[in-house]
Design a protein around this motif. Structure first.
Motif, short mmCIF file in Angstrom:
data_model
loop_
_atom_site.label_atom_id
_atom_site.label_comp_id
_atom_site.label_asym_id
_atom_site.label_seq_id
_atom_site.Cartn_x
_atom_site.Cartn_y
_atom_site.Cartn_z
N ILE A 149 0.88 -1.17 0.00
CA ILE A 149 0.00 0.00 0.00
C ILE A 149 0.91 1.21 0.00
N ALA A 150 0.75 2.06 -1.01
CA ALA A 150 1.58 3.26 -1.12
C ALA A 150 0.84 4.41 -0.46
N GLY A 151 1.22 4.71 0.77
CA GLY A 151 0.57 5.79 1.50
C GLY A 151 1.27 7.11 1.24
N ASP A 152 0.56 8.04 0.67
CA ASP A 152 1.12 9.36 0.39
C ASP A 152 0.02 10.39 0.52
N VAL A 153 0.40 11.62 0.77
CA VAL A 153 -0.60 12.69 0.85
C VAL A 153 -1.29 12.85 -0.50
N THR A 154 -0.48 12.81 -1.56
CA THR A 154 -1.04 12.98 -2.89
C THR A 154 -0.12 12.32 -3.91
N GLY A 155 -0.61 12.09 -5.12
CA GLY A 155 0.23 11.59 -6.20
C GLY A 155 0.35 10.08 -6.22
N SER A 156 1.03 9.56 -7.27
CA SER A 156 1.13 8.12 -7.44
C SER A 156 2.56 7.68 -7.75
N ALA A 157 3.55 8.50 -7.41
CA ALA A 157 4.94 8.17 -7.78
C ALA A 157 5.39 6.85 -7.17
N ASP A 158 5.13 6.64 -5.87
CA ASP A 158 5.58 5.41 -5.23
C ASP A 158 4.77 4.21 -5.72
N TYR A 159 3.47 4.42 -5.89
CA TYR A 159 2.61 3.37 -6.45
C TYR A 159 3.13 2.90 -7.81
N ASP A 160 3.50 3.87 -8.65
CA ASP A 160 4.02 3.52 -9.98
C ASP A 160 5.31 2.71 -9.87
N ARG A 161 6.17 3.10 -8.91
CA ARG A 161 7.42 2.35 -8.72
C ARG A 161 7.14 0.93 -8.26
N PHE A 162 6.16 0.76 -7.36
CA PHE A 162 5.82 -0.59 -6.90
C PHE A 162 5.33 -1.44 -8.07
N ARG A 163 4.46 -0.88 -8.89
CA ARG A 163 3.93 -1.63 -10.02
C ARG A 163 5.06 -2.06 -10.95
N GLU A 164 6.00 -1.13 -11.18
CA GLU A 164 7.14 -1.47 -12.06
C GLU A 164 8.00 -2.58 -11.45
N ALA A 165 8.02 -2.68 -10.13
CA ALA A 165 8.81 -3.72 -9.47
C ALA A 165 8.05 -5.04 -9.38
N GLY A 166 6.88 -5.11 -9.99
CA GLY A 166 6.11 -6.36 -9.99
C GLY A 166 5.33 -6.59 -8.71
N ILE A 167 5.11 -5.54 -7.94
CA ILE A 167 4.41 -5.64 -6.67
C ILE A 167 2.92 -5.35 -6.90
N SER A 168 2.04 -6.14 -6.27
CA SER A 168 0.61 -5.83 -6.31
C SER A 168 0.39 -4.64 -5.39
N ALA A 169 0.01 -3.52 -5.97
CA ALA A 169 0.00 -2.30 -5.16
C ALA A 169 -1.35 -1.60 -5.18
N HIS A 170 -1.60 -0.88 -4.11
CA HIS A 170 -2.76 0.00 -4.05
C HIS A 170 -2.28 1.39 -3.64
N ASN A 171 -2.77 2.41 -4.34
CA ASN A 171 -2.37 3.78 -4.04
C ASN A 171 -3.34 4.39 -3.04
N LEU A 172 -2.81 4.79 -1.90
CA LEU A 172 -3.65 5.35 -0.83
C LEU A 172 -3.26 6.79 -0.59
N ASN A 173 -4.02 7.70 -1.19
CA ASN A 173 -3.76 9.13 -0.98
C ASN A 173 -4.60 9.62 0.20
N THR A 174 -3.94 10.27 1.15
CA THR A 174 -4.64 10.70 2.35
C THR A 174 -5.27 12.08 2.19
N GLU A 175 -5.00 12.76 1.07
CA GLU A 175 -5.58 14.09 0.80
C GLU A 175 -5.30 15.06 1.95
N GLY A 176 -4.09 15.08 2.43
CA GLY A 176 -3.71 16.06 3.43
C GLY A 176 -3.36 15.48 4.79
N GLN A 177 -3.95 14.36 5.14
CA GLN A 177 -3.64 13.75 6.44
C GLN A 177 -2.19 13.24 6.41
#
Ligand code: MG
Ligand code: ZN
Length: 216
Positions: A64-92
């Protein structure tokens, strides 16, 4: 002021129920789970990528790629062959157990052996929000200086595994990595400390041992 206290108590209780549910869900499916906490730039994403590369395809890794915004880490996980979900906290500035519970529904849990939850880059408040994982891991980089552990003891108190990353840069920038190591072991005498370079792939064997991950 007592009403405020009751409300906070209720919030904490529902938080811990969500956390317990997450851990139950993951362990009943045999998924090992790790909350990866650390400041922005400490190497959380790189560490997960390196673990995925070194375990190879026989161990199924999710993240699970936890970030305030964006998908940069999620994209990196996908490229590494990892089953990923992008979790944007929208400020939290931290993840919480409820957000993680919703994210679990988007992952193929039955197929996974390991789930990494990359928390929001922040060494302070993630310590106050248990997500419901088997183990919490804190990663710091030598580039953050020698005082990280003594400045944020709460974060380190609740983890029993500290990764001191970018160890290849310690001499270059004149930081002694033994200082945060000793500070941590004073807080957690039974804890594990790993020196790593996620970029160079060093220390990963020791990390696997500390995490009790069997590589195939
Ligand atoms: Mg990251
Ligand atoms: Zn926060």
């Amino acid at each position: 002021m007592s009403e405020v206290n009751i409300d906070q108590g209720e919030i904490l209780a529902s938080e811990s129920e969500d956390a317990k549910r997450n851990l139950d869900t993951l362990s009943s499916l045999g998924v090992r789970s790790f909350d990866i906490m650390g400041a922005t730039g400490s190497g959380k994403t790189a560490l997960i990528e390196t673990i995925a590369h070194q375990t190879g395809p026989s161990i199924k890794i999710g993240a699970i790629a936890g970030d305030v915004t964006g998908s940069a880490d999620y994209d990196r996980f996908r490229e590494a062959g990892i089953s990923a979900h992008n979790l944007n906290t929208e400020g939290q500035c931290h993840l919480d157990a409820e957000l993680v519970g919703k994210s679990l529904q988007h992952l193929p849990l039955k197929q996974l052996d390991i789930l990494f939850i990359e928390n929001v880059g922040n060494l302070i408040c993630p310590a106050s929000f248990p997500l419901g994982v088997e183990r919490e891991i804190v990663i710091i980089s030598v580039t953050e200086g020698e005082d990280m552990v003594r400045k944020q003891p709460k974060m380190f108190m609740q983890s029993d595994l500290l990764v001191i990353n970018k160890i290849d840069l310690a001499d270059i920038i004149g930081v002694n990595p033994e200082i945060p190591r000793e500070d941590f072991l004073q807080l957690k005498p039974d804890g594990d400390v790993i020196f790593s370079s996620a970029a160079e792939g060093t220390g990963i064997d020791s990390l696997f041992n500390a995490m009790e991950l069997n590589t195939k």
